[in-house]
Design a protein around this motif. Structure first.
Motif, PDB file in Angstrom:
ATOM      1  N   ARG A 164       0.890  -1.246  -0.071  1.00 54.42           N
ATOM      2  CA  ARG A 164       0.319   0.049  -0.230  1.00 54.42           C
ATOM      3  C   ARG A 164       0.689   1.425   0.370  1.00 54.42           C
ATOM      4  O   ARG A 164       1.945   1.603   0.065  1.00 54.42           O
ATOM      5  CB  ARG A 164      -0.903   0.223   1.381  1.00 54.42           C
ATOM      6  CG  ARG A 164      -0.012  -0.144   2.163  1.00 54.42           C
ATOM      7  CD  ARG A 164      -0.727  -0.223   3.688  1.00 54.42           C
ATOM      8  NE  ARG A 164      -0.225  -0.758   5.075  1.00 54.42           N
ATOM      9  CZ  ARG A 164      -0.381  -2.188   5.644  1.00 54.42           C
ATOM     10  NH1 ARG A 164      -0.550  -2.733   4.424  1.00 54.42           N
ATOM     11  NH2 ARG A 164       0.544  -2.696   6.192  1.00 54.42           N
ATOM     12  N   PRO A 165       0.398   2.571  -0.403  1.00 49.69           N
ATOM     13  CA  PRO A 165       0.955   3.564  -0.005  1.00 49.69           C
ATOM     14  C   PRO A 165       1.387   3.818   1.113  1.00 49.69           C
ATOM     15  O   PRO A 165       0.816   3.965   2.093  1.00 49.69           O
ATOM     16  CB  PRO A 165      -0.159   4.931  -0.983  1.00 49.69           C
ATOM     17  CG  PRO A 165      -1.204   4.127  -1.804  1.00 49.69           C
ATOM     18  CD  PRO A 165      -1.098   2.882  -1.061  1.00 49.69           C
ATOM     19  N   LEU A 166       2.342   4.679   1.619  1.00 48.52           N
ATOM     20  CA  LEU A 166       2.759   4.885   2.665  1.00 48.52           C
ATOM     21  C   LEU A 166       2.633   5.732   2.849  1.00 48.52           C
ATOM     22  O   LEU A 166       3.597   7.314   2.852  1.00 48.52           O
ATOM     23  CB  LEU A 166       4.431   3.925   3.161  1.00 48.52           C
ATOM     24  CG  LEU A 166       4.619   2.629   2.619  1.00 48.52           C
ATOM     25  CD1 LEU A 166       6.393   2.503   2.902  1.00 48.52           C
ATOM     26  CD2 LEU A 166       3.373   1.512   3.572  1.00 48.52           C
ATOM     27  N   THR A 167       1.480   6.357   3.657  1.00 45.90           N
ATOM     28  CA  THR A 167       0.573   8.200   4.007  1.00 45.90           C
ATOM     29  C   THR A 167       1.993   8.650   5.124  1.00 45.90           C
ATOM     30  O   THR A 167       1.518  10.072   5.926  1.00 45.90           O
ATOM     31  CB  THR A 167       0.112   8.817   3.776  1.00 45.90           C
ATOM     32  OG1 THR A 167      -1.284   7.919   4.684  1.00 45.90           O
ATOM     33  CG2 THR A 167      -0.530   7.893   2.473  1.00 45.90           C
ATOM     34  N   GLU A 168       1.803   7.627   6.368  1.00 51.31           N
ATOM     35  CA  GLU A 168       2.130   7.844   7.524  1.00 51.31           C
ATOM     36  C   GLU A 168       2.224   7.008   8.007  1.00 51.31           C
ATOM     37  O   GLU A 168       2.127   5.798   7.644  1.00 51.31           O
ATOM     38  CB  GLU A 168       0.590   8.046   8.234  1.00 51.31           C
ATOM     39  CG  GLU A 168      -0.552   6.987   8.221  1.00 51.31           C
ATOM     40  CD  GLU A 168      -2.170   7.540   8.859  1.00 51.31           C
ATOM     41  OE1 GLU A 168      -2.064   8.443  10.053  1.00 51.31           O
ATOM     42  OE2 GLU A 168      -3.374   7.248   8.997  1.00 51.31           O
ATOM     43  N   PRO A 169       2.672   6.802  10.014  1.00 48.68           N
ATOM     44  CA  PRO A 169       3.568   5.761  10.183  1.00 48.68           C
ATOM     45  C   PRO A 169       2.485   4.361  10.122  1.00 48.68           C
ATOM     46  O   PRO A 169       2.963   3.341  10.260  1.00 48.68           O
ATOM     47  CB  PRO A 169       4.094   5.782  11.512  1.00 48.68           C
ATOM     48  CG  PRO A 169       4.172   7.812  11.685  1.00 48.68           C
ATOM     49  CD  PRO A 169       2.901   7.612  10.084  1.00 48.68           C
ATOM     50  N   ALA A 170       1.474   4.841  10.495  1.00 50.99           N
ATOM     51  CA  ALA A 170       0.793   3.329  10.753  1.00 50.99           C
ATOM     52  C   ALA A 170       1.004   2.853   9.500  1.00 50.99           C
ATOM     53  O   ALA A 170       0.202   1.565   9.547  1.00 50.99           O
ATOM     54  CB  ALA A 170      -1.090   3.645  11.371  1.00 50.99           C
ATOM     55  N   PHE A 234       4.571   0.402  -4.911  1.00 52.53           N
ATOM     56  CA  PHE A 234       4.223   1.718  -4.464  1.00 52.53           C
ATOM     57  C   PHE A 234       5.144   2.471  -3.946  1.00 52.53           C
ATOM     58  O   PHE A 234       5.987   1.778  -3.140  1.00 52.53           O
ATOM     59  CB  PHE A 234       3.458   1.818  -2.911  1.00 52.53           C
ATOM     60  CG  PHE A 234       1.645   1.095  -3.495  1.00 52.53           C
ATOM     61  CD1 PHE A 234       1.012   1.792  -3.765  1.00 52.53           C
ATOM     62  CD2 PHE A 234       1.378  -0.368  -3.236  1.00 52.53           C
ATOM     63  CE1 PHE A 234      -0.013   1.393  -3.750  1.00 52.53           C
ATOM     64  CE2 PHE A 234       0.744  -0.441  -2.976  1.00 52.53           C
ATOM     65  CZ  PHE A 234      -0.744  -0.307  -4.214  1.00 52.53           C
ATOM     66  N   TYR A 235       5.523   3.643  -4.028  1.00 54.12           N
ATOM     67  CA  TYR A 235       6.697   4.523  -3.421  1.00 54.12           C
ATOM     68  C   TYR A 235       6.667   5.918  -3.469  1.00 54.12           C
ATOM     69  O   TYR A 235       5.675   6.869  -4.279  1.00 54.12           O
ATOM     70  CB  TYR A 235       8.161   5.018  -4.814  1.00 54.12           C
ATOM     71  CG  TYR A 235       9.147   4.915  -4.429  1.00 54.12           C
ATOM     72  CD1 TYR A 235       9.769   4.318  -3.677  1.00 54.12           C
ATOM     73  CD2 TYR A 235       9.650   6.337  -5.537  1.00 54.12           C
ATOM     74  CE1 TYR A 235      11.332   4.664  -3.048  1.00 54.12           C
ATOM     75  CE2 TYR A 235      11.149   7.056  -4.860  1.00 54.12           C
ATOM     76  CZ  TYR A 235      11.749   6.424  -4.703  1.00 54.12           C
ATOM     77  OH  TYR A 235      12.925   6.153  -3.947  1.00 54.12           O
ATOM     78  N   GLY A 296       5.374   2.532 -13.698  1.00 51.79           N
ATOM     79  CA  GLY A 296       4.464   1.788 -13.848  1.00 51.79           C
ATOM     80  C   GLY A 296       4.567   2.158 -12.003  1.00 51.79           C
ATOM     81  O   GLY A 296       3.544   1.916 -11.550  1.00 51.79           O
ATOM     82  N   MET A 297       5.234   2.535 -11.098  1.00 53.12           N
ATOM     83  CA  MET A 297       4.895   2.386  -9.977  1.00 53.12           C
ATOM     84  C   MET A 297       4.189   3.707  -9.628  1.00 53.12           C
ATOM     85  O   MET A 297       3.896   5.038 -10.216  1.00 53.12           O
ATOM     86  CB  MET A 297       6.261   3.460  -9.534  1.00 53.12           C
ATOM     87  CG  MET A 297       7.827   2.099  -9.541  1.00 53.12           C
ATOM     88  SD  MET A 297       8.922   2.657  -8.052  1.00 53.12           S
ATOM     89  CE  MET A 297       8.340   1.073  -7.013  1.00 53.12           C
ATOM     90  N   ALA A 298       2.699   3.506  -8.384  1.00 54.24           N
ATOM     91  CA  ALA A 298       2.773   4.658  -7.164  1.00 54.24           C
ATOM     92  C   ALA A 298       2.604   5.526  -6.811  1.00 54.24           C
ATOM     93  O   ALA A 298       3.412   4.738  -6.029  1.00 54.24           O
ATOM     94  CB  ALA A 298       1.275   4.142  -6.812  1.00 54.24           C
ATOM     95  N   ILE A 299       3.198   6.811  -7.315  1.00 58.42           N
ATOM     96  CA  ILE A 299       4.059   7.582  -6.559  1.00 58.42           C
ATOM     97  C   ILE A 299       3.487   8.701  -4.951  1.00 58.42           C
ATOM     98  O   ILE A 299       2.198   9.006  -5.745  1.00 58.42           O
ATOM     99  CB  ILE A 299       4.494   9.185  -6.965  1.00 58.42           C
ATOM    100  CG1 ILE A 299       5.415   8.304  -8.342  1.00 58.42           C
ATOM    101  CG2 ILE A 299       5.420   9.481  -6.486  1.00 58.42           C
ATOM    102  CD1 ILE A 299       7.198   6.964  -7.942  1.00 58.42           C
ATOM    103  N   ASN A 300       3.524   8.902  -4.492  1.00 57.84           N
ATOM    104  CA  ASN A 300       3.411   9.864  -3.944  1.00 57.84           C
ATOM    105  C   ASN A 300       3.623  10.465  -2.194  1.00 57.84           C
ATOM    106  O   ASN A 300       4.933   9.753  -2.045  1.00 57.84           O
ATOM    107  CB  ASN A 300       1.931   8.658  -2.157  1.00 57.84           C
ATOM    108  CG  ASN A 300       2.236   7.546  -1.072  1.00 57.84           C
ATOM    109  OD1 ASN A 300       2.556   6.861  -1.482  1.00 57.84           O
ATOM    110  ND2 ASN A 300       2.531   8.988  -0.006  1.00 57.84           N
TER     111      ASN A 300
END
Length: 339
Positions: A164-170, A234-235, A296-300
């Motif tokens: 999954r995308p890493l948006t926060e520590p959780a 995901f990146y 093709g990587m999903a960047i956030n």
């Protein structure tokens, strides 16, 4: 009899003269043989590290008039960072460009450079390494038999994974993340709730491909050059640390070089392995993120609010590592964050 003895004496003198001449020729040939500088690094040929080494090689060989010959070994031919450092120690190679993270095994004060979210900018860490912080590290490494030619840049470290995308520590909870063989990185990912798995760089691609680990963290340029986009979805642009490499040469080897050749090596290193390489790596970061997206990587990106959550999450490891690294190291670094 006397005549025969004189003839023998003359013949012996002739043989001795010839032997001396041959010996002198051999010594002259040996003296004129080029001195090899074998350099090992773990990265691909299209990386800033290798590009800068090609420039370094060109200048060293040209300015030394062929007295020095530089042989470059990319792609971890001599093993991972730790193996290449040991190669410099044992004389298998003369020079290596390892991540400073592995230098923590020599002295825990190197852990300062890996502390997450410590440095406010690339400029801050470059100034520190060109100033008092770098001077101290150089003195430390000299005690272990290394001559330090400078410190260059491996980009801002960001996290990739297949879940999954890493948006926060959780979002890191339970993820098995490959980390460098560094106690600070292990502590960091434990603090973020992940399951850190230390391994050498050369093992990452296969480990990701086989699912031995779920994710990893490296700079955009290195992720692209290593084709991690083939095995990662995901990146997340976390920029949790700025990765630094030490430019190490065997101290015995450097000290044995004539002063003019030492000056040539130092000048070429300053110009190409430090100044040129840092700018090249920094300038290419945004372009490599774009290339990864095209592959093709999903960047956030991390919002300011969630960045604060990451900073808060790693605070316990600061307390843990303070005793190892020393308050004086944090104090030494502090002024450079205020420039």
């Amino acid at each position: 009899m006397l005549k025969r003895s004189r003839i023998f004496s003359l013949a012996l003198c002739g043989l001795l003269t010839a032997a001396v001449a041959v010996s002198a020729t051999v010594k002259t040939a040996e003296a004129s043989s080029p001195i090899k500088i074998r350099v090992a690094h773990i990265e691909a040929e299209d990386r800033s590290t290798h590009k800068s080494l090609l420039k370094f090689k060109e200048q060293v060989e040209k300015e030394s008039g062929g007295k020095l010959v530089v042989e470059i070994f990319p792609n971890g031919v001599f093993g991972g960072d730790m193996a290449s450092i040991q190669g410099v120690e044992t004389g298998t190679i003369e020079m290596s460009l390892p991540a400073t993270s592995v230098m923590a095994s020599y002295d825990e004060r190197f852990g300062l450079l890996d502390m997450p979210f410590l440095f406010k900018s690339e400029k801050a860490i470059f100034s520190a390494l060109d100033g008092d912080v770098g001077k101290l590290y150089t003195e430390i490494l000299e005690k272990y038999g290394f001559h330090v030619l400078g410190y260059n840049y491996n980009g801002p470290r960001c996290m990739s994974n297949n879940t999954r995308p890493l948006t926060e520590p959780a979002d890191l909870k339970g993820l098995k993340m490959r980390v460098m063989e560094s106690p600070v990185f292990i502590d960091m990912f434990n603090a973020l709730g992940a399951n850190p798995t230390p391994m050498s760089f050369g093992e990452i691609f296969t480990a990701l491909q086989q699912g031995t680990v779920t994710g990893q963290e490296n700079a955009p340029s290195l992720v692209y050059a290593s084709r991690f986009y083939e095995v990662q979805k995901f990146y997340s642009i976390t920029n949790h640390t700025f990765s630094i490499m030490a430019i190490l040469m065997s101290k015995d080897f450097f000290d044995d070089l004539p002063a003019d050749l030492q000056a040539i090596v130092k000048k070429a290193s300053d110009e190409w392995l430090v100044t040129y390489q840092r700018k090249l790596e920094s300038d290419e970061t945004a372009d490599y993120i774009k290339r990864l997206e095209e592959k093709g990587m999903a960047i956030n990106y991390i919002t300011p609010e969630n960045h604060a959550k990451f900073v808060q999450a790693v605070q316990p490891m600061y307390a843990k590592n303070l005793a190892k690294i020393g308050q004086e190291m944090f104090d030494l670094m502090a002024p450079y964050n205020n420039e």
